[in-house]
Write a protein that holds these residues in place. Structure first.
Motif, PDB file in Angstrom:
ATOM      1  N   ASP A 139      -4.152   4.854 -11.154  1.00  0.00           N
ATOM      2  CA  ASP A 139      -4.864   5.370 -10.453  1.00  0.00           C
ATOM      3  C   ASP A 139      -6.631   5.598 -10.186  1.00  0.00           C
ATOM      4  O   ASP A 139      -6.284   4.952 -11.299  1.00  0.00           O
ATOM      5  CB  ASP A 139      -4.528   6.992  -9.977  1.00  0.00           C
ATOM      6  CG  ASP A 139      -4.733   7.065  -7.992  1.00  0.00           C
ATOM      7  OD1 ASP A 139      -4.638   6.639  -7.351  1.00  0.00           O
ATOM      8  OD2 ASP A 139      -5.256   8.389  -8.696  1.00  0.00           O
ATOM      9  N   SER A 163      -5.276   5.895 -15.395  1.00  0.00           N
ATOM     10  CA  SER A 163      -6.299   6.865 -14.205  1.00  0.00           C
ATOM     11  C   SER A 163      -7.560   7.238 -14.740  1.00  0.00           C
ATOM     12  O   SER A 163      -7.514   7.619 -15.443  1.00  0.00           O
ATOM     13  CB  SER A 163      -5.752   7.907 -13.449  1.00  0.00           C
ATOM     14  OG  SER A 163      -3.774   8.092 -13.078  1.00  0.00           O
ATOM     15  N   ASP A 173       3.591   0.689  -4.813  1.00  0.00           N
ATOM     16  CA  ASP A 173       3.280   2.592  -4.435  1.00  0.00           C
ATOM     17  C   ASP A 173       3.733   2.667  -6.193  1.00  0.00           C
ATOM     18  O   ASP A 173       3.083   3.700  -6.507  1.00  0.00           O
ATOM     19  CB  ASP A 173       4.479   2.816  -3.526  1.00  0.00           C
ATOM     20  CG  ASP A 173       4.025   2.840  -2.373  1.00  0.00           C
ATOM     21  OD1 ASP A 173       4.033   1.523  -1.930  1.00  0.00           O
ATOM     22  OD2 ASP A 173       3.290   3.905  -1.470  1.00  0.00           O
ATOM     23  N   CYS A 174       4.725   1.997  -7.075  1.00  0.00           N
ATOM     24  CA  CYS A 174       5.055   2.172  -8.239  1.00  0.00           C
ATOM     25  C   CYS A 174       5.269   1.320  -8.771  1.00  0.00           C
ATOM     26  O   CYS A 174       5.684   0.164  -8.183  1.00  0.00           O
ATOM     27  CB  CYS A 174       6.669   3.257  -8.161  1.00  0.00           C
ATOM     28  SG  CYS A 174       6.394   4.627  -7.298  1.00  0.00           S
ATOM     29  N   ASP A 203      -4.112  15.516 -12.486  1.00  0.00           N
ATOM     30  CA  ASP A 203      -3.476  13.782 -12.584  1.00  0.00           C
ATOM     31  C   ASP A 203      -1.986  13.913 -12.536  1.00  0.00           C
ATOM     32  O   ASP A 203      -1.382  14.586 -13.808  1.00  0.00           O
ATOM     33  CB  ASP A 203      -3.950  12.688 -13.858  1.00  0.00           C
ATOM     34  CG  ASP A 203      -3.565  11.115 -13.387  1.00  0.00           C
ATOM     35  OD1 ASP A 203      -3.289  11.383 -12.202  1.00  0.00           O
ATOM     36  OD2 ASP A 203      -3.253  11.049 -14.252  1.00  0.00           O
ATOM     37  N   VAL A 257       1.602  12.449 -12.503  1.00  0.00           N
ATOM     38  CA  VAL A 257       2.476  11.586 -13.154  1.00  0.00           C
ATOM     39  C   VAL A 257       4.542  11.808 -13.105  1.00  0.00           C
ATOM     40  O   VAL A 257       4.606  12.667 -12.768  1.00  0.00           O
ATOM     41  CB  VAL A 257       2.360  11.305 -14.606  1.00  0.00           C
ATOM     42  CG1 VAL A 257       3.384   9.288 -14.519  1.00  0.00           C
ATOM     43  CG2 VAL A 257       1.552  10.893 -15.247  1.00  0.00           C
ATOM     44  N   PHE A 264       4.765  15.052 -14.878  1.00  0.00           N
ATOM     45  CA  PHE A 264       4.086  14.961 -15.795  1.00  0.00           C
ATOM     46  C   PHE A 264       2.823  15.801 -15.651  1.00  0.00           C
ATOM     47  O   PHE A 264       1.964  15.068 -14.738  1.00  0.00           O
ATOM     48  CB  PHE A 264       3.870  14.071 -16.694  1.00  0.00           C
ATOM     49  CG  PHE A 264       5.381  13.391 -17.168  1.00  0.00           C
ATOM     50  CD1 PHE A 264       5.769  14.203 -18.951  1.00  0.00           C
ATOM     51  CD2 PHE A 264       6.327  12.924 -16.890  1.00  0.00           C
ATOM     52  CE1 PHE A 264       6.803  13.927 -18.933  1.00  0.00           C
ATOM     53  CE2 PHE A 264       7.435  12.461 -17.345  1.00  0.00           C
ATOM     54  CZ  PHE A 264       8.018  12.591 -18.420  1.00  0.00           C
ATOM     55  N   THR A 314       4.859   6.140 -11.365  1.00  0.00           N
ATOM     56  CA  THR A 314       3.421   6.225 -10.044  1.00  0.00           C
ATOM     57  C   THR A 314       2.459   7.087 -10.884  1.00  0.00           C
ATOM     58  O   THR A 314       3.287   8.385 -11.425  1.00  0.00           O
ATOM     59  CB  THR A 314       3.590   6.892  -8.865  1.00  0.00           C
ATOM     60  OG1 THR A 314       2.539   6.983  -8.217  1.00  0.00           O
ATOM     61  CG2 THR A 314       4.669   7.720  -9.172  1.00  0.00           C
ATOM     62  N   THR A 315       1.288   7.426 -10.911  1.00  0.00           N
ATOM     63  CA  THR A 315       0.334   8.850 -10.844  1.00  0.00           C
ATOM     64  C   THR A 315      -0.754   8.375 -10.107  1.00  0.00           C
ATOM     65  O   THR A 315      -1.335   7.741  -9.269  1.00  0.00           O
ATOM     66  CB  THR A 315      -0.489   8.616 -12.202  1.00  0.00           C
ATOM     67  OG1 THR A 315      -1.931   6.801 -12.494  1.00  0.00           O
ATOM     68  CG2 THR A 315       0.177   7.195 -13.258  1.00  0.00           C
ATOM     69  N   ASP A 316      -1.286   9.530  -9.590  1.00  0.00           N
ATOM     70  CA  ASP A 316      -2.361  10.272  -8.260  1.00  0.00           C
ATOM     71  C   ASP A 316      -3.434  11.684  -9.386  1.00  0.00           C
ATOM     72  O   ASP A 316      -2.341  12.711  -9.274  1.00  0.00           O
ATOM     73  CB  ASP A 316      -1.553  10.327  -7.267  1.00  0.00           C
ATOM     74  CG  ASP A 316      -0.426   9.453  -7.176  1.00  0.00           C
ATOM     75  OD1 ASP A 316      -1.297   8.685  -5.869  1.00  0.00           O
ATOM     76  OD2 ASP A 316       0.734   9.005  -6.327  1.00  0.00           O
ATOM     77  N   ASP A 338      -7.428   9.746 -17.611  1.00  0.00           N
ATOM     78  CA  ASP A 338      -5.606   9.917 -18.061  1.00  0.00           C
ATOM     79  C   ASP A 338      -5.087   9.213 -18.301  1.00  0.00           C
ATOM     80  O   ASP A 338      -4.853   7.997 -17.783  1.00  0.00           O
ATOM     81  CB  ASP A 338      -5.753  11.100 -17.130  1.00  0.00           C
ATOM     82  CG  ASP A 338      -4.079  11.880 -17.419  1.00  0.00           C
ATOM     83  OD1 ASP A 338      -4.126  12.093 -18.701  1.00  0.00           O
ATOM     84  OD2 ASP A 338      -3.410  12.134 -17.269  1.00  0.00           O
TER      85      ASP A 338
END
Lengths: 324, 324
Positions: free
Chosen positions: B129, B90, B30-31, A141, A143, A88, A45-47, B141
């Motif tokens: 994202d 992202s 979510d992932c 960001d 990960v 990350f 997941t990335t945010d 990213d």
């Protein structure tokens, strides 16, 4: 804290420590190398955490901004029942940012907050990227990689009519604390991550999520608000839901009864888990000290309904959505 | 192209297509969930592509910005000999960005360029994202996951004195084309990814990298410039190197002899591979049509020397470094 990119990376590398757990090779090569547990799938997941969007330097203590950056990703892993393997961090700073002592202190606090939660949750920082930012805002960001035994991840799409609907912890606290922060940022300057600060230091529900792999049919984390995240879950599962307003576990910060339901239904960033379980599943009242509350049930169709004092109304998604 | 975040994500999901390869579950939960090939390690790299830092809308065709965004990460996988498993994007856009038709066209071109290279390299887009950006700049990213058979990744740190020093392809083309772009952005508006455009459409050396797992002792990709990336490799391996200036494979865009050596030594973003191999390793002159050139050798100590016409000078890292 140094001003060159390479020095900064070297410092990050020192603070991140030696590779451990699933991480065979961390910061310092073209890629990190991970070895997931045998027979496990890998979750990713990335945010973003962008200044002015996800945090404000005049509102959030630096440690809170760092904590929240990592917590967002960990909560996504929790929602699917995963155990963290590595994080990350891509971080872009305005040109010349680290030349000012106050900025170096901020950066130190940000990394401290992030690495403190990383240590607590056994999530090694294994890499990322650094850059100068094109504007004045700090851009991050995060990960997260996690793992589950093959094929056992919790999905949004597996809820079935008749399933019960549950949440972990309490709702609305994060948005209530955010409102307090907006009103008086100084009042929360000394908040400690050890205390209950649902907005500043949300606790991703990793242990509960892992336990839910054998209890729940579907799950999602409440990042955008209950109404919006329940809508996501229902859309992916092609079902409807009934929510009992009086059953919602309100956070103790919700002292104003009038606003409480709005915060609990639509306030985002609680980072609790919303899940469903079949009627035959024995869902305990708490898992690892975290209360579990039955708040409604899954039904056929696609309507999401809020029931309160015998009256029902349609529950529209009114949580967070970016306007692109 | 829609203006709400959820609509945009839905469109990305449609364009990314159904999960394939190692991807068991792509965009929409979510992932993402990946199942690496059995007995393989997982490699991870993240790279910013920030407008004004890594690309300019007035210089780069949209498709080039998207291509370069993905190519940066793929090249990191190539440098360690990995096969791509999945990409995660992202993407933050300025508030209201997609309301203007010209911006929607740009975004469409950006995603088109990225997904074209993704298809060519069998790298499914599996998540990411979205957010509004805090300023006027587009912020991307990219995260790449790849795999290698357990323990076989190429590292920067394994070069040994006596090893030969090699590069793939040609050097300096990317920085020469960037200089041409800065001078006359319009001249390259119609550049095709099918032609040789080392700056606009760099080709990550994935196949060569995978072949090098059984030939090379150490490798790194040339993203910051030969002088800087060779310094990284030597520092990690605790060795020195001698580079033969006359052996450097100059890109055909380098028509000005005076500048050629500077571009080849310090110009970044060639995304070729720099690698070392023991004297007993039989390094072919080309791999899959990509020329391989012997450019020097690894020596004891930590000095990096440039030899030209019998004269030697110290080669300082003069490639790219962000000033944070």
């Amino acid at each position: 804290m140094a001003s060159g990119e390479l020095q900064f990376i070297q410092q990050l590398r020192n603070r991140a420590g030696r590779p451990k757990g699933a991480v065979r090779l961390g910061i310092g090569d073209d890629c990190a190398v991970l070895r997931p547990p045998s027979g496990h799938d890998v979750l990713v997941t990335t945010d973003f955490s962008l200044e002015g969007r996800h945090f404000r330097r005049d509102w959030h203590p630096a440690a809170s901004a760092g904590h929240r950056c990592l917590a967002r990703g960990l909560s996504d892993l929790a929602a699917m029942g995963a155990q963290p393997m590595a994080a990350f961090l891509s971080l872009a700073l305005p040109t010349g940012f680290t030349r000012r002592a106050a900025n170096r202190t901020w950066l130190d606090g940000f990394l401290g907050g992030l690495l403190h939660l990383a240590k607590q949750t056994k999530t090694p920082l294994a890499g990322g990227d650094t850059s100068t930012a094109p504007g004045d805002a700090i851009l991050a960001d995060i990960v997260l990689l996690g793992s589950v035994p093959e094929g056992t991840e919790l999905r949004r799409s597996k809820a079935r009519p008749g399933d019960g609907l549950y949440v972990t912890g309490h709702l609305g606290g994060a948005s209530a604390e955010l409102a307090a922060l907006a009103k008086s940022p100084r009042s929360l300057r000394k908040a400690s991550p050890a205390d209950d600060h649902p907005h500043l230091y949300p606790q991703p529900q990793l242990r509960v999520g892992q336990r839910l792999r054998s209890l729940a049919s579907a799950a999602i984390d409440i990042s955008d608000g209950l109404s919006t995240d329940l809508t996501h879950l229902c859309e992916e599962s092609r079902v409807g839901a009934i929510v009992e307003a009086d059953s919602l576990p309100l956070h103790q910060l919700l002292t104003n009864k009038k606003d409480a339901l709005q915060h609990a239904l639509h306030g985002g960033e609680d980072y609790q888990l919303l899940f469903t379980a079949s009627a035959t599943s024995k869902v305990p009242r708490s898992i690892g000290g975290i209360p579990i509350t039955h708040i409604g049930q899954i039904v056929r169709g696609k309507d999401i309904t809020l029931r309160s004092n015998g009256k029902t109304e349609r529950l529209e998604p009114a949580g967070w959505e970016h306007s692109l």
